[in-house]
Design a protein around this motif. Structure first.
Motif, PDB file in Angstrom:
ATOM      1  N   GLY A  35       0.675  -1.087   0.120  1.00 50.04           N
ATOM      2  CA  GLY A  35      -0.033   0.167  -0.048  1.00 50.04           C
ATOM      3  C   GLY A  35       0.936   1.274  -0.046  1.00 50.04           C
ATOM      4  N   VAL A  36       2.173   1.170  -0.341  1.00 54.68           N
ATOM      5  CA  VAL A  36       2.989   2.594  -0.707  1.00 54.68           C
ATOM      6  C   VAL A  36       2.377   3.646  -1.377  1.00 54.68           C
ATOM      7  CG1 VAL A  36       5.036   1.211   0.104  1.00 54.68           C
ATOM      8  CG2 VAL A  36       4.133   1.404  -2.185  1.00 54.68           C
ATOM      9  N   ASN A  37       1.548   3.077  -2.237  1.00 56.14           N
ATOM     10  CA  ASN A  37       0.856   4.395  -2.979  1.00 56.14           C
ATOM     11  C   ASN A  37      -0.295   4.750  -2.689  1.00 56.14           C
ATOM     12  OD1 ASN A  37      -0.401   1.510  -3.694  1.00 56.14           O
ATOM     13  ND2 ASN A  37      -1.271   2.793  -5.418  1.00 56.14           N
ATOM     14  N   LEU A  38      -0.986   4.262  -1.578  1.00 55.67           N
ATOM     15  CA  LEU A  38      -2.167   4.635  -1.038  1.00 55.67           C
ATOM     16  C   LEU A  38      -2.263   5.776   0.039  1.00 55.67           C
ATOM     17  CD1 LEU A  38      -4.056   1.055  -1.355  1.00 55.67           C
ATOM     18  CD2 LEU A  38      -4.003   3.058  -2.798  1.00 55.67           C
ATOM     19  N   PRO A  39      -3.196   6.349   0.105  1.00 56.05           N
ATOM     20  CA  PRO A  39      -3.248   7.578   1.197  1.00 56.05           C
ATOM     21  C   PRO A  39      -3.012   7.114   2.609  1.00 56.05           C
ATOM     22  CG  PRO A  39      -5.263   7.889  -0.366  1.00 56.05           C
ATOM     23  CD  PRO A  39      -4.408   6.473  -0.556  1.00 56.05           C
ATOM     24  N   GLU A  40      -2.189   8.001   3.317  1.00 57.45           N
ATOM     25  CA  GLU A  40      -1.871   7.553   4.597  1.00 57.45           C
ATOM     26  C   GLU A  40      -2.947   7.589   5.525  1.00 57.45           C
ATOM     27  OE1 GLU A  40       2.275   9.061   6.178  1.00 57.45           O
ATOM     28  OE2 GLU A  40       1.269  10.705   4.948  1.00 57.45           O
ATOM     29  N   GLU A  41      -3.993   8.062   5.343  1.00 58.32           N
ATOM     30  CA  GLU A  41      -5.359   8.249   6.329  1.00 58.32           C
ATOM     31  C   GLU A  41      -5.757   7.126   6.054  1.00 58.32           C
ATOM     32  OE1 GLU A  41      -8.525  10.989   4.782  1.00 58.32           O
ATOM     33  OE2 GLU A  41      -7.116  11.368   3.250  1.00 58.32           O
ATOM     34  N   TYR A  42      -5.755   6.172   5.118  1.00 59.95           N
ATOM     35  CA  TYR A  42      -6.474   4.865   4.912  1.00 59.95           C
ATOM     36  C   TYR A  42      -5.501   3.657   5.109  1.00 59.95           C
ATOM     37  CZ  TYR A  42     -10.318   8.054   3.121  1.00 59.95           C
ATOM     38  OH  TYR A  42     -11.225   8.674   3.141  1.00 59.95           O
ATOM     39  N   GLY A  43      -4.376   4.142   5.857  1.00 58.92           N
ATOM     40  CA  GLY A  43      -3.593   2.960   6.003  1.00 58.92           C
ATOM     41  C   GLY A  43      -2.345   2.643   5.006  1.00 58.92           C
ATOM     42  N   ILE A  92      -0.257  -5.288  -9.672  1.00 61.48           N
ATOM     43  CA  ILE A  92      -0.480  -4.432 -10.783  1.00 61.48           C
ATOM     44  C   ILE A  92      -2.140  -4.100 -10.759  1.00 61.48           C
ATOM     45  CG2 ILE A  92      -0.652  -4.535 -13.540  1.00 61.48           C
ATOM     46  CD1 ILE A  92       1.792  -6.500 -13.606  1.00 61.48           C
ATOM     47  N   VAL A  93      -2.847  -5.190 -10.181  1.00 66.83           N
ATOM     48  CA  VAL A  93      -4.311  -4.918 -10.189  1.00 66.83           C
ATOM     49  C   VAL A  93      -5.033  -4.315  -8.873  1.00 66.83           C
ATOM     50  CG1 VAL A  93      -6.591  -6.195 -10.525  1.00 66.83           C
ATOM     51  CG2 VAL A  93      -4.471  -6.782 -11.950  1.00 66.83           C
ATOM     52  N   SER A  94      -4.668  -4.944  -7.972  1.00 64.11           N
ATOM     53  CA  SER A  94      -5.218  -4.477  -6.577  1.00 64.11           C
ATOM     54  C   SER A  94      -4.831  -3.215  -6.136  1.00 64.11           C
ATOM     55  CB  SER A  94      -5.068  -5.709  -5.461  1.00 64.11           C
ATOM     56  OG  SER A  94      -5.949  -5.602  -4.424  1.00 64.11           O
ATOM     57  N   PRO A  95      -3.310  -2.939  -5.857  1.00 67.65           N
ATOM     58  CA  PRO A  95      -3.410  -1.592  -5.315  1.00 67.65           C
ATOM     59  C   PRO A  95      -3.289  -0.551  -6.327  1.00 67.65           C
ATOM     60  CG  PRO A  95      -1.405  -2.923  -5.166  1.00 67.65           C
ATOM     61  CD  PRO A  95      -2.455  -3.808  -5.598  1.00 67.65           C
ATOM     62  N   ALA A  96      -2.502  -1.165  -7.571  1.00 72.95           N
ATOM     63  CA  ALA A  96      -2.002  -0.135  -8.611  1.00 72.95           C
ATOM     64  C   ALA A  96      -3.418   0.190  -9.386  1.00 72.95           C
ATOM     65  CB  ALA A  96      -1.178  -0.719  -9.476  1.00 72.95           C
ATOM     66  N   GLY A 145      -6.863   0.120  -6.269  1.00 73.11           N
ATOM     67  CA  GLY A 145      -6.569   1.068  -5.147  1.00 73.11           C
ATOM     68  C   GLY A 145      -6.354   2.700  -5.610  1.00 73.11           C
ATOM     69  N   THR A 146      -5.838   2.688  -6.858  1.00 74.09           N
ATOM     70  CA  THR A 146      -5.568   4.318  -7.399  1.00 74.09           C
ATOM     71  C   THR A 146      -7.085   5.099  -7.725  1.00 74.09           C
ATOM     72  OG1 THR A 146      -3.398   3.773  -8.199  1.00 74.09           O
ATOM     73  CG2 THR A 146      -4.587   5.642  -9.397  1.00 74.09           C
ATOM     74  N   VAL A 147      -7.755   4.159  -8.549  1.00 75.74           N
ATOM     75  CA  VAL A 147      -8.949   4.463  -8.998  1.00 75.74           C
ATOM     76  C   VAL A 147      -9.926   5.151  -7.730  1.00 75.74           C
ATOM     77  CG1 VAL A 147     -11.104   3.972 -10.206  1.00 75.74           C
ATOM     78  CG2 VAL A 147      -8.912   3.323 -11.212  1.00 75.74           C
ATOM     79  N   ILE A 148     -10.031   3.961  -6.845  1.00 75.43           N
ATOM     80  CA  ILE A 148     -10.928   4.277  -5.538  1.00 75.43           C
ATOM     81  C   ILE A 148     -10.393   5.579  -4.902  1.00 75.43           C
ATOM     82  CG2 ILE A 148     -11.624   3.406  -3.345  1.00 75.43           C
ATOM     83  CD1 ILE A 148     -11.643   0.782  -4.787  1.00 75.43           C
ATOM     84  N   ALA A 149      -8.970   5.591  -4.604  1.00 75.89           N
ATOM     85  CA  ALA A 149      -8.342   6.611  -3.907  1.00 75.89           C
ATOM     86  C   ALA A 149      -8.672   8.200  -4.618  1.00 75.89           C
ATOM     87  CB  ALA A 149      -6.870   6.436  -3.856  1.00 75.89           C
ATOM     88  N   ARG A 150      -8.497   8.280  -5.945  1.00 76.13           N
ATOM     89  CA  ARG A 150      -8.847   9.263  -6.644  1.00 76.13           C
ATOM     90  C   ARG A 150     -10.217   9.813  -6.965  1.00 76.13           C
ATOM     91  NH1 ARG A 150      -4.860   9.992 -11.864  1.00 76.13           N
ATOM     92  NH2 ARG A 150      -6.245  12.037 -12.089  1.00 76.13           N
ATOM     93  N   LEU A 153      -5.230   2.850 -16.030  1.00 73.37           N
ATOM     94  CA  LEU A 153      -4.685   2.084 -16.923  1.00 73.37           C
ATOM     95  C   LEU A 153      -3.290   2.630 -17.089  1.00 73.37           C
ATOM     96  CD1 LEU A 153      -7.242   1.812 -19.936  1.00 73.37           C
ATOM     97  CD2 LEU A 153      -6.714   0.101 -18.174  1.00 73.37           C
ATOM     98  N   ASN A 154      -2.858   3.807 -16.722  1.00 72.04           N
ATOM     99  CA  ASN A 154      -1.607   4.433 -16.974  1.00 72.04           C
ATOM    100  C   ASN A 154      -0.569   3.838 -15.802  1.00 72.04           C
ATOM    101  OD1 ASN A 154      -1.804   6.007 -19.196  1.00 72.04           O
ATOM    102  ND2 ASN A 154      -2.226   7.728 -17.829  1.00 72.04           N
ATOM    103  N   PRO A 155      -0.904   3.772 -14.627  1.00 74.22           N
ATOM    104  CA  PRO A 155      -0.389   2.894 -13.551  1.00 74.22           C
ATOM    105  C   PRO A 155      -0.131   1.386 -13.927  1.00 74.22           C
ATOM    106  CG  PRO A 155      -2.127   4.360 -12.406  1.00 74.22           C
ATOM    107  CD  PRO A 155      -2.176   4.301 -13.900  1.00 74.22           C
ATOM    108  N   GLU A 156      -1.180   0.713 -14.519  1.00 73.86           N
ATOM    109  CA  GLU A 156      -1.122  -0.561 -14.973  1.00 73.86           C
ATOM    110  C   GLU A 156       0.011  -0.789 -15.972  1.00 73.86           C
ATOM    111  OE1 GLU A 156      -4.400  -3.901 -16.865  1.00 73.86           O
ATOM    112  OE2 GLU A 156      -4.179  -1.764 -17.795  1.00 73.86           O
TER     113      GLU A 156
END
Length: 402
Positions: free
Chosen positions: A51-59, A86-90, A93-98, A255-258
């Motif tokens: 989860g290094v790419n995901l917001p700190e407020e969500y862990g 490639i799928v789950s956090p990238a 996770g990115t789409v939901i975070a944004r 898709l770009n992170p993918e």
């Protein structure tokens, strides 16, 4: 992050990134080529790497795709890539975070960050191939409530059996003529046009009407591939991620992170193969000197190393631009990085096997299975030819051929 990025800062790796590489590489070495996917996934999640790419407020770690791609590359370079990264956090996770609602973020991001929950991603369809504008999976309003009804098929969806849900790309609204769209199948930050109005929906694994069938693959990976059938799958209103009218922007946000993560996977695989070949060439002696002393062996390995290093630079540029909020620049760079890394990976694996000769095909050295694994980076998530199409008309301004 936003604004105009310093386009040279990615050339020198920060101390934080160097430390992250070293830590993940140590984890990868502990597990190695014979790794157990579930065990490694749990440990990587516990250490915060998933989860290094995901917001700190969500862990999460509060970083970006640059950090997540480092994790992917180093695990792959140790012989133990985690493809669901490639799928789950990238992507998911990115789409939901944004774009996700506060409720969606609270529900999904903590689990995606620590690895306790996973999400698959379904976009490819049997009759659409790389043409995302021919997607036929439809989402219509539920006449009996305020939810949605999804109908359609998806293929080559990884890890559905172990994922808690799948982020499905469907179509809503106007139908129009998909052939008139102004974007292209290679992705990037193109505009919506024509009849494409994609939307993203979170479909739980046990949703009624959501069927899956394993695809018999010759490629042996820990993550299985599936064909999905959505037979009037009823979803609540909050299954829709983000804005119904901003679907294409949300789609390319994933898709770009993918593409960046696929490039990282390819570079790691290439580095692993090259490392095994170099080690062998230094110690294998047939005549008076190790075979690595002969230019017929040394020069191709040096060339493979150069190609990997060049692709690495483009990967870092793509990740940097994406994390800086430059979606347009990231679209071009991510496609180029995926292309370059895929080519470098295939060449490195081929040369590694060739360097070892017959030993390169034995289970002991762990290279033969990489011959097919390396091809994945050339084919998925978009073929090298579609990337060349994208670069030819998006970057060079040449007429489209389709």
């Amino acid at each position: 992050m936003s604004g105009t990025p310093d386009r040279t800062s990615f050339l020198t790796e920060s101390e934080e990134h160097t430390a992250l590489r070293a830590a993940v590489a140590a984890l990868g070495r502990r597990h190695g080529r014979g790794y157990d996917r579930e065990t490694l996934w749990r440990e990587a999640g516990k250490l915060g790497y998933l989860g290094v790419n995901l917001p700190e407020e969500y862990g999460g770690g509060g970083g970006g795709i640059a950090e997540l791609s480092l994790v992917m590359e180093e695990l792959a370079a140790a012989g133990c890539p985690l493809l669901l990264m490639i799928v789950s956090p990238a992507i998911c996770g990115t789409v939901i975070a944004r774009f996700g609602t506060d409720a969606q973020k609270r529900q999904w991001l903590p689990g995606l960050a620590d690895g306790s929950r996973t999400m698959a991603f379904g976009i490819t369809e049997p009759d659409a191939g790389s043409n995302s504008h021919r997607i036929t999976t439809t989402a219509r309003r539920d006449p009996d409530g305020d939810g949605w009804i999804l109908t359609g098929r998806k293929v080559f969806v990884s890890g559905v059996d172990i994922a808690d849900a799948t982020l499905i790309v469907g179509r809503t609204g106007r139908t129009g003529n998909p052939g008139n769209s102004g974007s292209d199948g290679a992705g990037g930050a193109g505009g919506a046009g024509g009849g494409l109005k994609p939307c993203l929906f979170i479909v739980p694994r046990d949703a009624e009407g959501f069927g899956r069938t394993p695809i018999d693959m010759e490629l042996h990976t820990a993550e299985k591939q599936f064909e999905l059938v959505l037979d009037d799958v009823r979803l609540p209103a909050d299954a829709l991620v983000g804005d119904e009218d901003a679907g294409l922007r949300q789609l390319f946000a994933g898709l770009n992170p993918e593409r960046v993560m696929t490039a990282a996977y390819a570079l790691g695989i290439g580095r692993y193969a090259l490392g095994r070949a170099v080690e062998y060439a230094k110690t294998r002696q047939v005549w008076k000197a190790p075979i690595g002393a002969h230019q017929a062996i040394a020069h191709p390995l040096a060339q493979a190393h150069i190609e990997i290093e060049l692709a690495e630079l483009m990967l870092r540029k793509a990740a940097f631009l994406y994390d800086a909020g430059d979606d347009t620049g990231a679209g071009e760079a991510a496609n180029m990085a995926k292309y370059a890394a895929g080519e470098a990976c295939v060449h490195a694996v081929d040369q590694a096997v060739h360097t070892l000769g017959g030993n390169g095909l034995t289970r002991e050295y762990g290279l033969a299975s990489l011959v097919t694994a390396a091809r994945v980076a050339r084919i998925a998530p978009v073929s090298r030819e579609m990337i060349l199409n994208y670069v030819s008309h998006q970057s060079l301004g040449l007429p489209k051929s389709y």
